[in-house]
Structures are given as C-alpha cells and as structure tokens.
Design an enzyme around this catalytic site. Structure first.
Site, PDB file in Angstrom:
ATOM      1  N   HIS A 143       0.646  -1.123   0.086  1.00  0.00           N
ATOM      2  CA  HIS A 143       0.181  -0.033  -0.098  1.00  0.00           C
ATOM      3  C   HIS A 143       0.745   1.318  -0.156  1.00  0.00           C
ATOM      4  O   HIS A 143       0.373   2.183  -0.377  1.00  0.00           O
ATOM      5  CB  HIS A 143      -1.030  -0.042   1.328  1.00  0.00           C
ATOM      6  N   HIS A 155      -6.016   4.046   0.046  1.00  0.00           N
ATOM      7  CA  HIS A 155      -5.799   4.068   1.518  1.00  0.00           C
ATOM      8  C   HIS A 155      -5.978   5.102   2.427  1.00  0.00           C
ATOM      9  O   HIS A 155      -6.234   4.977   3.255  1.00  0.00           O
ATOM     10  CB  HIS A 155      -4.718   3.055   1.899  1.00  0.00           C
ATOM     11  N   HIS A 156      -5.873   6.293   1.424  1.00  0.00           N
ATOM     12  CA  HIS A 156      -5.772   7.486   2.258  1.00  0.00           C
ATOM     13  C   HIS A 156      -7.116   8.292   2.106  1.00  0.00           C
ATOM     14  O   HIS A 156      -7.562   9.458   2.397  1.00  0.00           O
ATOM     15  CB  HIS A 156      -5.000   8.404   2.098  1.00  0.00           C
ATOM     16  N   LYS A 211       5.951   5.501  -1.581  1.00  0.00           N
ATOM     17  CA  LYS A 211       6.719   6.636  -0.757  1.00  0.00           C
ATOM     18  C   LYS A 211       8.195   6.483  -1.292  1.00  0.00           C
ATOM     19  O   LYS A 211       8.919   7.341  -1.209  1.00  0.00           O
ATOM     20  CB  LYS A 211       6.599   6.008   0.809  1.00  0.00           C
TER      21      LYS A 211
HETATM   22 FE   LIG Z   1       0.038   5.758   3.105  1.00  0.00          FE
END
Ligand SMILES: [Fe+2]
Length: 277
Positions: free
Chosen positions: A82, A136-137, A86
């Site tokens: 997920h 997911h955010h 990043k």
């Molecule tokens: Fe995240």
C-alpha cells in the site's frame, strides 16, 4: 489458560498462516513485486515494518469479515504494497521531524498515486491491488486524498487498509512523536467511526486483533501491575491479566483478573519489563 473459543482461535491461526504463506509465494513468483518491496526495504525500514504490520491487521479484519480466501490474498497483497509509492517521495520529506510545509505535505500525499502507478505497471497483478495503494488515504466523508472520493466510491479493501494503516501509524514510534497506547489508537478510529472510517470494519478490527498481546506488561488504573496472559475472543481490548505487583511491591501469589468481567478496570500504561518491581 484456555478461554472460551480457544479452539476457534487455533483454527483461525492455521488459516491465517496459510493465507500469509500464499501471499509470500505470490510475491516470490512475481519478481517485479518482490523488487518493489525490496526497494521499500532499502529506502526506509519504517515503511517496510509498517507495511507488514498493516498486512497482519488487514488480514485479521478480512478474516473476521469472512472475506473468501482468494479475495483475502488480493487484499493482503494490496496491504503489503500500500505504501510502495513512498519510494518516490524525497526521503528528507518522509523523515522530517518538524512541521511539514504545505509543499512537503503535497509531496507526501502523492505517494498514493505513485503506488497505484507502480503496481499497475506490473501487468500480472489485479488492478484491485493497485487500487488499495490508490485509495488507502481516502475517507468516507470525502476528506481524504488523493481524489477525495466518498462512501461507496471507495473500494471495501481501501476502507479496510485505511483502518489498519491508521492504527499502526498511531501506535508506532515515529521520528516526530512517540507511539500512542493501543487504546489511544483505537480511540482515533472511534473518533472517525462512520464519518471517516467504516463502523463495521472498526468493530471487526476490535474483535479480531489482540490490542494488548499476551506477554505484554501493563499497569492498571488502580496502580496494580501485571502481564497479559490470555485473550477474550471477540474483545481484543479486554484481556486476562496476571497481577504481579500491588502498591509497588511484588506479590507472593500472583492472581488473574479478567478485564472482560471487571469493566471498571482499564489498562493505563504499557510497561517495559524494567518498570516492574
Ligand atoms: Fe500511506
């Protein structure tokens, strides 16, 4: 000590292990995914550990909600990947201890879409897995990111990973703050229940996850200290405690207190073993 339902817990453990094994095999078969995960590991070890924790919480919720095995595997894969986006966010921004500027926050927010693109480019993986990273955010009321989608526009998997993600982020030590207590992590979820997070998912989380795992040293609100010895099935935040210390003194004959039956008792603190007498 055996509590009611221990047999079900053991059976669930076997299923859990099997699902985790299948997810690992899937990653192993798919070298592109494995490379993505290895990139996360080299880039930032917090994200890597966090991704594993989120996967375990996510699967526990999924099993509690009776999601079938095939979907559980896609959900678990989505959970483990997920935050892969990043790796495209500058590391200085990710690890910044002070307040983020608006620009830096915008950079961090981009990880959801980056993750979606990275996973989508792996053609052997279902788009649903990529959507876990993308969504997911997002929050039920549209206050999330990157698209601000609402309610049913968010896939159920995205909603499950959101709950697991928020709980683990709150209860882990971060460069900019200390870990919260598990019940404080739960309170964050409750505060957003129905508005940001799906109620059914929060309840499934609470039933399925041992908020205070066995072996953890704790202090109760009446000052007694002890160790978590067993879980009450379906109530992850009210375990069984073996009392070892009263009024700052170790006691000769430790005894058990069941938090399920003593609702006036609360866990006030989780302790390092050195903090016990
Ligand atoms: Fe995240």
């Amino acid at each position: 000590m055996k509590l009611d339902g221990s047999f079900t817990i053991e059976k669930a453990n076997v299923k859990f292990t099997q699902i985790v094994r299948n997810i690992m095999e899937e990653l192993n078969r798919n070298k592109e995914l494995l490379t993505l995960l290895a990139d996360v590991y080299t880039y930032d070890d917090y994200i890597f550990t966090h991704s594993f924790n989120v996967t375990l919480y996510t699967l526990a919720i999924g099993m509690e909600l009776n999601i079938n095995k095939k979907n559980l595997e896609a959900l678990g894969l989505g959970a483990i990947l997920h935050d892969v986006g990043k790796i495209l966010v500058p590391v200085d921004t990710l690890r910044k201890t002070g307040k983020l500027t608006e620009d830096e926050f915008e950079q961090i927010k981009k990880h959801a879409e980056y993750g979606f693109q990275l996973i989508k480019n792996v053609h052997t993986v279902s788009l649903l897995v990529a959507n876990c990273a993308y969504q997911h955010h997002e929050r039920l009321d549209g206050s999330g990111y990157p698209r601000g989608i609402k309610g049913d526009e968010i896939h159920y998997f995205g909603k499950i990973i959101a709950v697991a993600d928020v709980f683990d982020a709150a209860t882990s030590n971060r460069v900019y703050r200390k870990a919260m207590m598990p019940h404080e992590g739960l309170e964050i979820l409750y505060a957003g229940a129905g508005r940001k997070f799906d109620n059914t998912i929060i309840e499934a989380f609470r039933r399925a996850v041992a908020i205070y795992p066995n072996g953890l040293f704790i202090e109760l609100n009446d000052g007694r200290k002890g160790v978590v010895t067993a879980q009450n099935e379906g109530i992850g935040d009210r375990p069984m405690i073996r009392i070892l210390e009263v009024n700052g003194e170790q006691i000769v004959e430790p005894y058990e207190v069941n938090l399920k039956k003593n609702l006036h008792l609360l866990i006030r603190k989780c302790l390092n073993i050195q903090e016990t007498a």
